[in-house]
Design an enzyme around this catalytic site. Sequence first.
Site, PDB file in Angstrom:
ATOM      1  N   ASN A 175       0.822  -1.217   0.000  1.00  0.00           N
ATOM      2  CA  ASN A 175       0.000   0.000   0.000  1.00  0.00           C
ATOM      3  C   ASN A 175       0.856   1.266   0.000  1.00  0.00           C
ATOM      4  OD1 ASN A 175      -2.037  -1.820   0.095  1.00  0.00           O
ATOM      5  ND2 ASN A 175      -2.652  -1.402   2.221  1.00  0.00           N
ATOM      6  N   HIS A 198     -18.421  34.428 -32.213  1.00  0.00           N
ATOM      7  CA  HIS A 198     -19.470  33.589 -32.813  1.00  0.00           C
ATOM      8  C   HIS A 198     -19.017  32.984 -34.141  1.00  0.00           C
ATOM      9  CE1 HIS A 198     -22.347  35.592 -29.990  1.00  0.00           C
ATOM     10  NE2 HIS A 198     -21.560  36.615 -30.227  1.00  0.00           N
ATOM     11  N   SER A 237      -6.420  10.718 -49.104  1.00  0.00           N
ATOM     12  CA  SER A 237      -7.630   9.908 -49.115  1.00  0.00           C
ATOM     13  C   SER A 237      -7.396   8.704 -50.016  1.00  0.00           C
ATOM     14  CB  SER A 237      -8.793  10.742 -49.638  1.00  0.00           C
ATOM     15  OG  SER A 237      -9.794   9.897 -50.190  1.00  0.00           O
ATOM     16  N   LYS A 254      -7.386  15.007 -52.073  1.00  0.00           N
ATOM     17  CA  LYS A 254      -7.547  15.334 -50.655  1.00  0.00           C
ATOM     18  C   LYS A 254      -6.222  15.452 -49.903  1.00  0.00           C
ATOM     19  CE  LYS A 254     -10.699  15.750 -48.371  1.00  0.00           C
ATOM     20  NZ  LYS A 254     -11.756  14.899 -47.814  1.00  0.00           N
ATOM     21  N   GLU A 299      -7.166  16.737 -36.170  1.00  0.00           N
ATOM     22  CA  GLU A 299      -8.458  16.124 -35.814  1.00  0.00           C
ATOM     23  C   GLU A 299      -8.285  15.128 -34.678  1.00  0.00           C
ATOM     24  OE1 GLU A 299     -10.814  14.970 -39.543  1.00  0.00           O
ATOM     25  OE2 GLU A 299      -8.862  15.538 -40.321  1.00  0.00           O
ATOM     26  N   TYR A 317      -6.547   1.999   2.327  1.00  0.00           N
ATOM     27  CA  TYR A 317      -6.411   1.443   0.978  1.00  0.00           C
ATOM     28  C   TYR A 317      -7.595   0.540   0.650  1.00  0.00           C
ATOM     29  CZ  TYR A 317      -4.833  -1.205  -3.041  1.00  0.00           C
ATOM     30  OH  TYR A 317      -4.758  -1.781  -4.290  1.00  0.00           O
ATOM     31  N   GLN A 342      -6.440   0.304  -7.381  1.00  0.00           N
ATOM     32  CA  GLN A 342      -5.621  -0.276  -8.439  1.00  0.00           C
ATOM     33  C   GLN A 342      -6.072   0.271  -9.804  1.00  0.00           C
ATOM     34  OE1 GLN A 342      -4.040  -4.382  -8.233  1.00  0.00           O
ATOM     35  NE2 GLN A 342      -5.534  -4.819  -9.821  1.00  0.00           N
TER      36      GLN A 342
HETATM   37  N1  ARG Z   1      -1.525  -3.587  -7.342  1.00  0.00           N
HETATM   38  C1  ARG Z   1      -1.993  -2.910  -6.184  1.00  0.00           C
HETATM   39  C2  ARG Z   1      -2.512  -1.510  -6.569  1.00  0.00           C
HETATM   40  O1  ARG Z   1      -2.078  -1.017  -7.545  1.00  0.00           O
HETATM   41  C3  ARG Z   1      -0.903  -2.768  -5.181  1.00  0.00           C
HETATM   42  C4  ARG Z   1      -1.407  -2.590  -3.786  1.00  0.00           C
HETATM   43  C5  ARG Z   1      -2.044  -3.826  -3.326  1.00  0.00           C
HETATM   44  N2  ARG Z   1      -2.393  -3.754  -1.962  1.00  0.00           N
HETATM   45  C6  ARG Z   1      -3.223  -4.635  -1.367  1.00  0.00           C
HETATM   46  N3  ARG Z   1      -3.480  -4.458  -0.138  1.00  0.00           N
HETATM   47  N4  ARG Z   1      -3.782  -5.608  -2.047  1.00  0.00           N
HETATM   48  O2  ARG Z   1      -3.326  -0.927  -5.909  1.00  0.00           O
END
Ligand code: ARG
Length: 474
Positions: free
Chosen positions: A113, A159, A280, A286, A293, A320, A325
């Site tokens: 984390n 405009h 084209s 063209k 674009e 977390y 992810q």
């Molecule tokens: N691949 C995970 C992400 O990008 C890494 C962290 C994973 N952590 C966990 N507690 N499973 O978030």
Amino acid sequence: MSDDRTLWGGRFESTPGAFQRSFGNSLPVDKRLYAEDVAGSIAHARMLARQEIISAADAEAIEVGLIAILADIESGALVFDSADEDVHMAIESELTRRVGDAGRRLHTARSRNDQVATDMRMNARRAALELSGHVARVLRTLLELAENNTGVVMPGYTHLQKAQPVLFSHHMLAYFWMLVRDARRLKRAYKAADLLPLGSAALAGTTFPIDRDSVAQELGFSAVSPNSLDAVSDRDYLVDLTYACTLGMVHLSRLAEELVLWSTDEFGFITLDDAWSTGSSIMPQKKNPDFAELVRGKTGRTVGDLTALLVMLKGLPLAYNKDMQEDKEPVFDAVDTYSGSLTAVAGMLSTMRVNSDRMRAGALGGFMAATDLADHLASKGVPFREAHEVVGALVLACERDGKTLQDLTLAELKAVSPAFGDDALSAVDIDAVVARRDTLGGTAPGRVAEQLAAAREALARDEEWLAGHGLADD
Ligand code: ARG
């Protein structure tokens, strides 16, 4: 016992099947973080040794192993096994295969984390810096266009109807200032990313006597995060970066639209270089502005990226969550899209031909001196509302007779209103019309020259900032 592709050990009696693995894997996307992951791990291992949490010999083995892994990834000798869940696990298991137990000590006092948050912050910082370099290149190109075409008059629009003539340099500088704001937003995104989460571990900190400041210093972060829960669940810096990309793209899409419009037969203000045009398959005549674009069209992706990121974060409890992810694809996509679009815009702008005659011809049409003619009458004492009406009637008559305001003679003007002075014809002279906008920020040549000087300074400051962060001329 888990198999060697999962790192969570003894708690599990069975492992996820093929579907679960492919649904949960982020490796195909986050392998792009390998360099940051290696750098973060080396700094972490060195700190663990300094704090006597692991031995110096283990730290040395880890470092040597990681450097070799990095080299092998870069040379192509090491290709990640798709069975690994993410880049962190892929590198750690490869390290353990190579250096044995030392590799298994690397994750002491760390969680994926705080690891992934650290990797993403390093990545975001680098992306913001590299994008700033690309923006600076477009800024230089806009400045050169403004400098090399001073005196070129073109129609200004509201405009999308002809309104008042402006200098082409003024028009280019309008984009310059727009992109200066984009550069500033990228700098802010850089600063937002500049905080070290490593050392927050899973969510609450760690029982080991770690030294976070030295890791921050080693990885070039200005400060360490003050709250472990926030550190592992904060993705604001990614929103900041993606927003910077998105608004930057919105700006490029406006410029791209003008390039598309200006390269039409109807406008003809510019001619895009052949290298930045396509043909084209059926119509031999063209020449299409595909790249402009595409810049315009790709803007939609980045708006989607920003939305995806914001909605992913909405309602997430601390700390977390695996939802996070999903931060990577939108951020990487926004960065890549913006980076490519900046390159395309720089390429188109630096190679296009400016058709100054067509611009000037365009500026003579559309009765764009009408305001000045009315101002002239007003300066002779005619109430402006009345002057407006007189000139409106003149425009109507010209339109009927197929004339421009510049075709009118002094006698014709005086016939409509005796208040027209002997100098009335100068009111409709297109260069004089431009020159009279001599207010701060206006389009008069002197004011545009002032702007050019200010723009040169702004660009120099930008380039100085980039050089200060190790990114010289891109
Ligand atoms: N691949 C995970 C992400 O990008 C890494 C962290 C994973 N952590 C966990 N507690 N499973 O978030």
